[in-house]
Design an enzyme around this catalytic site. Structure first.
Site, mmCIF file in Angstrom:
data_model
loop_
_atom_site.group_PDB
_atom_site.id
_atom_site.type_symbol
_atom_site.label_atom_id
_atom_site.label_comp_id
_atom_site.label_asym_id
_atom_site.label_seq_id
_atom_site.Cartn_x
_atom_site.Cartn_y
_atom_site.Cartn_z
ATOM 1 N N LYS A 195 0.821 -1.210 0.000
ATOM 2 C CA LYS A 195 0.000 0.000 0.000
ATOM 3 C C LYS A 195 0.861 1.269 0.000
ATOM 4 O O LYS A 195 2.070 1.213 0.201
ATOM 5 C CB LYS A 195 -0.964 -0.028 1.200
ATOM 6 C CG LYS A 195 -1.911 -1.234 1.173
ATOM 7 C CD LYS A 195 -2.966 -1.122 0.067
ATOM 8 C CE LYS A 195 -3.556 -2.452 -0.365
ATOM 9 N NZ LYS A 195 -4.424 -3.109 0.578
HETATM 10 C C1 LIG Z 1 -5.527 -4.271 0.814
HETATM 11 C C2 LIG Z 1 -6.998 -4.086 0.848
HETATM 12 C C3 LIG Z 1 -7.792 -4.527 1.920
HETATM 13 C C4 LIG Z 1 -7.238 -5.366 3.036
HETATM 14 O O1 LIG Z 1 -6.222 -4.731 3.720
HETATM 15 P P1 LIG Z 1 -5.404 -5.556 4.832
HETATM 16 O O2 LIG Z 1 -4.672 -4.472 5.564
HETATM 17 O O3 LIG Z 1 -4.502 -6.478 4.090
HETATM 18 O O4 LIG Z 1 -6.379 -6.269 5.678
HETATM 19 C C5 LIG Z 1 -9.137 -4.223 1.926
HETATM 20 N N1 LIG Z 1 -9.702 -3.546 0.920
HETATM 21 C C6 LIG Z 1 -8.982 -3.134 -0.148
HETATM 22 C C7 LIG Z 1 -9.683 -2.363 -1.232
HETATM 23 C C8 LIG Z 1 -7.611 -3.406 -0.214
HETATM 24 O O5 LIG Z 1 -6.915 -3.024 -1.285
#
Ligand SMILES: *Cc1c(COP(=O)(O)O)cnc(C)c1O
Length: 397
Positions: A195
């Site tokens: 991210k």
């Molecule tokens: C990455 C992501 C998640 C989950 O995030 P985590 O921190 O891995 O639980 C949820 N929604 C979207 C749109 C994502 O890209």
């Protein structure tokens, strides 16, 4: 000649460009070492600081750090006191955990289609799925583009619904000057490795309500009345009391140590990604693909994912062949996403079938994500451009 057809790859053997490799510097490494040396590796002062810093960056009243965005979504839904049979509307064009969280909260997920260009929910696509049992909407700001929130919030107000924002792609994004995550009642962020801001694993919830913030904090740590930081500080021994069986969703100081440093760089990384974005758009204009749309005036893009949609009518091969061809050039690529209703679990035993969400399916069949990280070198960006141009030109028909 393409590498997949026996030619020489754009990037030499041994220099594979990993998709989504995080932009980690010496500052993050030193901060983690500092936590280890201080022996404070659980939830402590750095988590408290990261929450304060993040709330200040977003202009939010309360920020609650948790172990993931999935945990953030789960706790946000639990804070609504949903009852069995209550429905939560969200999009099929998202990561599966958005929908799984609704199940874990004991409610019924209801999927809606997205806009084909923006990949986002709209007030119209949501409204088509509202019933007397609908309690909440989870919007997902795909790729960093904020959903049309004025219309969606007006709809929610009219129908008495809570809006939760899945901001996993949208840390830096704004809508008419207001930061993503502060538009609805609850904003959920992800600090997963790929991210825009990472803590290896981690998440955050924003809320303007002190009561909700307090409930979320308890739920995130077993339902205890005081967190570990206060329990083990030098302010004297404190008993702790469990007031409700909660979850083990707390963030650790090792994670927060990374997050504090990442947050200092968040705008620099955003600027670099914005620049790469423009380079990609300029370089791919003439290729057989649809490039990502612009944001409406007055809003700010999060630039999380650069996702051309392949024009399959003008290509002689499938999207998956293009994925393989890019990988053979030693360029890592992604798919965001196969629609949720196409996953085996949701495709059987649920009411959804292919054809139900044509725009999500259109995207799912054609999308390809190219590397877009805040520390990509000009050389790496050049290699992505060379490889994508070479592959799409080769298979152009
Ligand atoms: C990455 C992501 C998640 C989950 O995030 P985590 O921190 O891995 O639980 C949820 N929604 C979207 C749109 C994502 O890209």
């Amino acid at each position: 000649m393409l590498a997949i057809e026996g030619g020489r790859p754009v990037r030499p053997r041994g220099s594979f460009l990993v998709f989504g490799a995080p932009a980690i510097g010496e500052e993050e490494i030193a901060a983690v070492v500092d936590s280890l040396r201080k022996r404070w590796i659980g939830t402590g002062p750095k988590v408290a600081k990261f929450e304060r810093d993040f709330a200040a960056y977003k202009g939010a009243h309360h920020a609650i750090a948790v172990g993931s965005c999935t945990a953030a979504l789960h706790l946000s839904l639990l804070s609504l006191n949903l009852e069995p049979g209550d429905e939560v509307v969200t999009t099929s064009m998202t990561f599966c955990s958005t929908v799984n969280a609704i199940l874990h909260a004991g409610a019924k997920p209801v999927l809606a289609d997205c806009d084909r260009r923006t990949m986002n929910l709209t007030a119209e696509t949501i409204e088509a799925h509202l019933t007397s049992r609908t309690r909440a909407i989870i919007v997902v700001h795909m790729c960093g583009r904020v959903c049309p929130m004025p219309e969606i919030l007006a709809l929610a107000r009219r129908r008495g619904l809570v809006v939760i924002e899945d901001c996993a792609h949208a840390i830096e994004a704004t809508c008419e000057g207001i930061g993503a995550g502060r538009l609805g009642e609850l904003g959920c962020f992800s600090f997963y490795a790929t991210k825009n801001l990472t803590t290896a694993e981690g998440g955050m919830i924003l809320t303007a309500s002190a009561d909700t913030a307090d409930r979320l904090r308890r739920l995130a740590l077993h339902g205890l009345s005081a967190d570990a930081y206060r329990r083990f500080s030098d302010a004297g021994y404190r008993h702790y009391f469990m007031t409700q069986p909660g979850f083990k969703y707390n963030m650790t100081d090792i994670q927060a140590a990374i997050g504090i440093e990442q947050l200092r760089k968040v705008e620099t990384h955003w600027q670099r990604r914005a620049q790469i974005w423009q380079e990609y758009k300029a370089a791919f204009e003439d290729l057989p693909c649809y490039l990502p749309p612009r944001m409406p005036e007055g809003s700010r893009h999060g630039y999380h994912l650069f996702t051309p949609l392949l024009d399959l009518d003008r290509l002689s091969v499938s999207r998956d062949r293009i994925l393989q061809a890019m990988t053979a050039e030693n360029i890592g690529v992604g798919v965001h996403y196969l629609p949720v209703h196409a996953h085996p679990y949701y495709a059987s035993g649920w009411d959804w079938k292919r054809g139900d969400f044509p725009n999500a399916e259109f995207i799912g069949d054609r999308t390809i994500s190219l590397p877009l990280t805040g520390d990509l070198s000009p050389r790496a960006v050049g290699d992505v451009i060379t490889a994508f141009r070479r592959v799409l030109t080769y298979y152009h028909r």
